[in-house]
Scaffold this motif. Structure first.
Motif, short mmCIF file in Angstrom:
data_model
loop_
_atom_site.label_atom_id
_atom_site.label_comp_id
_atom_site.label_asym_id
_atom_site.label_seq_id
_atom_site.Cartn_x
_atom_site.Cartn_y
_atom_site.Cartn_z
N PRO A 8 0.80 -1.24 0.00
CA PRO A 8 0.00 0.00 0.00
C PRO A 8 0.83 1.28 0.00
O PRO A 8 0.38 2.32 -0.49
CB PRO A 8 -0.82 -0.13 1.29
N ALA A 9 2.05 1.22 0.53
CA ALA A 9 2.91 2.40 0.56
C ALA A 9 3.82 2.50 -0.66
O ALA A 9 4.54 3.49 -0.82
CB ALA A 9 3.77 2.40 1.83
N LYS A 10 3.77 1.49 -1.54
CA LYS A 10 4.66 1.45 -2.71
C LYS A 10 3.87 1.21 -3.99
O LYS A 10 4.37 0.55 -4.91
CB LYS A 10 5.70 0.34 -2.53
N VAL A 11 2.66 1.72 -4.07
CA VAL A 11 1.81 1.47 -5.23
C VAL A 11 2.47 1.95 -6.52
O VAL A 11 2.52 1.24 -7.53
CB VAL A 11 0.43 2.13 -5.05
N ALA A 12 3.00 3.18 -6.50
CA ALA A 12 3.59 3.75 -7.71
C ALA A 12 4.82 2.96 -8.15
O ALA A 12 4.98 2.65 -9.34
CB ALA A 12 3.96 5.22 -7.48
N LEU A 13 5.71 2.65 -7.20
CA LEU A 13 6.93 1.92 -7.55
C LEU A 13 6.61 0.54 -8.11
O LEU A 13 7.15 0.13 -9.14
CB LEU A 13 7.83 1.79 -6.32
N MET A 14 5.72 -0.19 -7.44
CA MET A 14 5.37 -1.53 -7.91
C MET A 14 4.63 -1.49 -9.25
O MET A 14 4.80 -2.37 -10.09
CB MET A 14 4.54 -2.26 -6.86
N THR A 15 3.81 -0.47 -9.45
CA THR A 15 3.14 -0.31 -10.74
C THR A 15 4.17 -0.04 -11.83
O THR A 15 4.07 -0.56 -12.95
CB THR A 15 2.11 0.83 -10.69
N SER A 16 5.18 0.77 -11.52
CA SER A 16 6.26 1.03 -12.48
C SER A 16 6.97 -0.26 -12.86
O SER A 16 7.23 -0.53 -14.03
CB SER A 16 7.28 2.01 -11.88
N ILE A 17 7.28 -1.06 -11.85
CA ILE A 17 8.00 -2.31 -12.09
C ILE A 17 7.17 -3.25 -12.95
O ILE A 17 7.66 -3.84 -13.92
CB ILE A 17 8.37 -2.99 -10.76
N TYR A 18 5.89 -3.37 -12.64
CA TYR A 18 5.09 -4.35 -13.38
C TYR A 18 4.72 -3.87 -14.77
O TYR A 18 4.71 -4.66 -15.73
CB TYR A 18 3.90 -4.79 -12.52
N SER A 19 4.49 -2.57 -14.96
CA SER A 19 4.19 -2.09 -16.31
C SER A 19 5.42 -2.15 -17.20
O SER A 19 5.32 -2.46 -18.40
CB SER A 19 3.65 -0.65 -16.25
N THR A 20 6.60 -1.90 -16.63
CA THR A 20 7.84 -2.01 -17.39
C THR A 20 8.13 -3.46 -17.75
O THR A 20 8.58 -3.77 -18.86
CB THR A 20 9.01 -1.41 -16.60
N SER A 21 7.87 -4.37 -16.81
CA SER A 21 8.05 -5.80 -17.09
C SER A 21 7.17 -6.24 -18.25
O SER A 21 7.60 -7.01 -19.12
CB SER A 21 7.72 -6.62 -15.84
N MET A 22 5.93 -5.76 -18.26
CA MET A 22 5.04 -6.05 -19.37
C MET A 22 5.63 -5.59 -20.69
O MET A 22 5.63 -6.31 -21.69
CB MET A 22 3.68 -5.36 -19.16
N GLY A 23 6.13 -4.36 -20.69
CA GLY A 23 6.67 -3.78 -21.92
C GLY A 23 7.88 -4.52 -22.46
O GLY A 23 8.04 -4.68 -23.67
N ILE A 24 8.74 -4.97 -21.55
CA ILE A 24 9.96 -5.69 -21.97
C ILE A 24 9.59 -6.94 -22.75
O ILE A 24 10.09 -7.19 -23.86
CB ILE A 24 10.82 -6.05 -20.75
N PHE A 25 8.71 -7.76 -22.19
CA PHE A 25 8.36 -9.01 -22.85
C PHE A 25 7.45 -8.79 -24.05
O PHE A 25 7.49 -9.57 -25.01
CB PHE A 25 7.72 -9.97 -21.84
#
Length: 402
Positions: free
Chosen positions: A134-151
């Motif tokens: 809950p305190a890292k929503v933006a960071l974790m969203t960044s990580i997962y959206s970037t992971s999507m883009g890579i693959f």
């Protein structure tokens, strides 16, 4: 929600695997779709499909997204997010495997299950992030959206080299993307078993009114932004190579430019959620991304030199990656709880993928009746203006049930 911590070592392993699980699930959300585009001509010729039926291979998963998305939060509310995401990966693995059998019925059946599996994980990931971090929503969203883009970009670029360069055929070029699904299944099995065995962890969800989200004006604005940016993405994925090829670029080069478009957006998809979190209003971000899109699609109207095409591809890549990451961020930022985030995600993605499914067919139809890309590109610019309009509403510092 009451949460009592297990031992430090066990908690660290669990947290590491939870983060790894989010990343690996994100790896699975696009390759099984973006890998099809470059191969669609080969599949069509091999199985004797017509052009319109070959196009269903792109639209069918999106239709499955639209149907499944509003159902997923209810399933998760009953069985937990992690268990339903595990089911989603199993559906995805089944779909990828069946789709690679050289029979038309298996091709479309597998494609349907691919769509169902991705839809489940698509909807639940924002809720999982909101609940677990809950305190890292933006960071974790960044990580997962970037992971999507890579693959996603890797799948677009590697499909032809695997199928033709290595001589493995379209079947193995598609089935290779089952590997991330298998890895994700093993990680989620551990997480689900850990949650079940850990008797000290007690999570109680409050069931909300299933129809309430549909009465929120802000939810409709988030859904409109999500849907229209998805419309732009899937139209671009489907038709940008043909537009560039029409301007004299070889089809192979056009395919790599599509991959380049996705790669160039990776840093943007990472940084946008972090920037968005620092502001109470995200309207400025919406405005900048919208202007990039107008110049990107507009530039293709007026210039067919190679330099202009590269610049336009860069601007479009920044826009699409940025808007998608911002849309995912809205799903967390405009909800007060994980359950609200899942409900908002289900609504937004249900409406969004209806628009996304219609996009490639509609733009293709405009080209068929005009025999030029001018009208389709003007239409995309109009859609960009609508994206900006809904984004201005979604970017306000409010919550869906306020």
């Amino acid at each position: 929600m009451e949460l009592q911590q297990p031992s430090d070592r066990s908690n660290q392993i669990y947290r590491f695997l939870l983060i790894a699980g989010i990343i690996v699930v994100a790896f699975n959300l696009r390759p099984s779709i973006t890998s099809v585009g470059p191969l669609i001509g080969i599949i069509r010729d091999d199985l004797g499909l017509s052009n319109w039926s070959a196009g269903i291979l792109t639209s069918l998963p999106l239709i499955a997204f639209a149907i499944m998305s509003p159902i997923v939060p209810r399933l998760a509310n009953r069985f937990t997010n992690e268990r339903i995401m595990l089911l989603g990966l199993i559906f995805l693995l089944f779909g990828i495997t069946v789709r690679s059998v050289s029979f038309i019925i298996f091709l479309f059946l597998g494609t349907l299950f691919v769509g169902l599996g991705i839809a489940i994980c698509n909807v639940l990931l924002p809720g999982v992030i909101k609940e677990k971090f809950p305190a890292k929503v933006a960071l974790m969203t960044s990580i997962y959206s970037t992971s999507m883009g890579i693959f996603a970009s890797a799948a677009s670029g590697l499909s032809i080299p695997i199928a033709k360069g290595l001589g493995l055929g379209w079947q193995l070029a598609l089935v290779v993307w089952a590997i991330p699904a298998i890895i994700g299944i093993f990680i989620l099995i551990y997480i689900v078993k850990k949650d079940k065995k850990d008797k000290s962890v007690k999570i109680n969800y409050i069931r909300s009114n299933d129809n309430r989200i549909w009465k929120s004006p802000l939810a409709w604005q988030v859904a409109g932004f999500m849907g229209l940016q998805s419309f732009l993405f899937y139209v671009t994925i489907s038709w940008l190579p043909e537009i560039l090829h029409n301007y004299g670029v070889s089809i192979a080069t056009a395919g790599w430019m599509l991959s380049f478009m996705q790669i160039i957006g990776l840093p943007v998809s990472f940084i946008i959620p972090i920037i968005a979190e620092k502001f109470k209003s995200q309207r400025g971000i919406v405005l900048v991304l919208g202007l990039f899109a107008i110049f990107g699609y507009g530039g293709l109207l007026f210039g067919n030199s190679y330099i202009v095409m590269v610049i336009c591809t860069i601007l479009i890549g920044i826009t699409l990656s940025g808007c998608f990451a911002l849309a995912l961020t809205f799903l967390g930022m405009r909800a007060r709880s994980a359950r609200q985030a899942a409900e908002l995600s289900g609504m937004a993605q249900s409406l969004g993928y209806v628009l996304a499914a219609a996009g490639p067919m509609f733009i293709g139809y405009l080209y068929d009746i005009t025999h030029t890309w001018t009208v389709p590109l003007i239409t995309l610019i109009i859609v960009v203006l609508l994206v900006m309009s809904f984004g201005m509403g979604a970017g306000r510092n409010k919550y869906v049930f306020d």
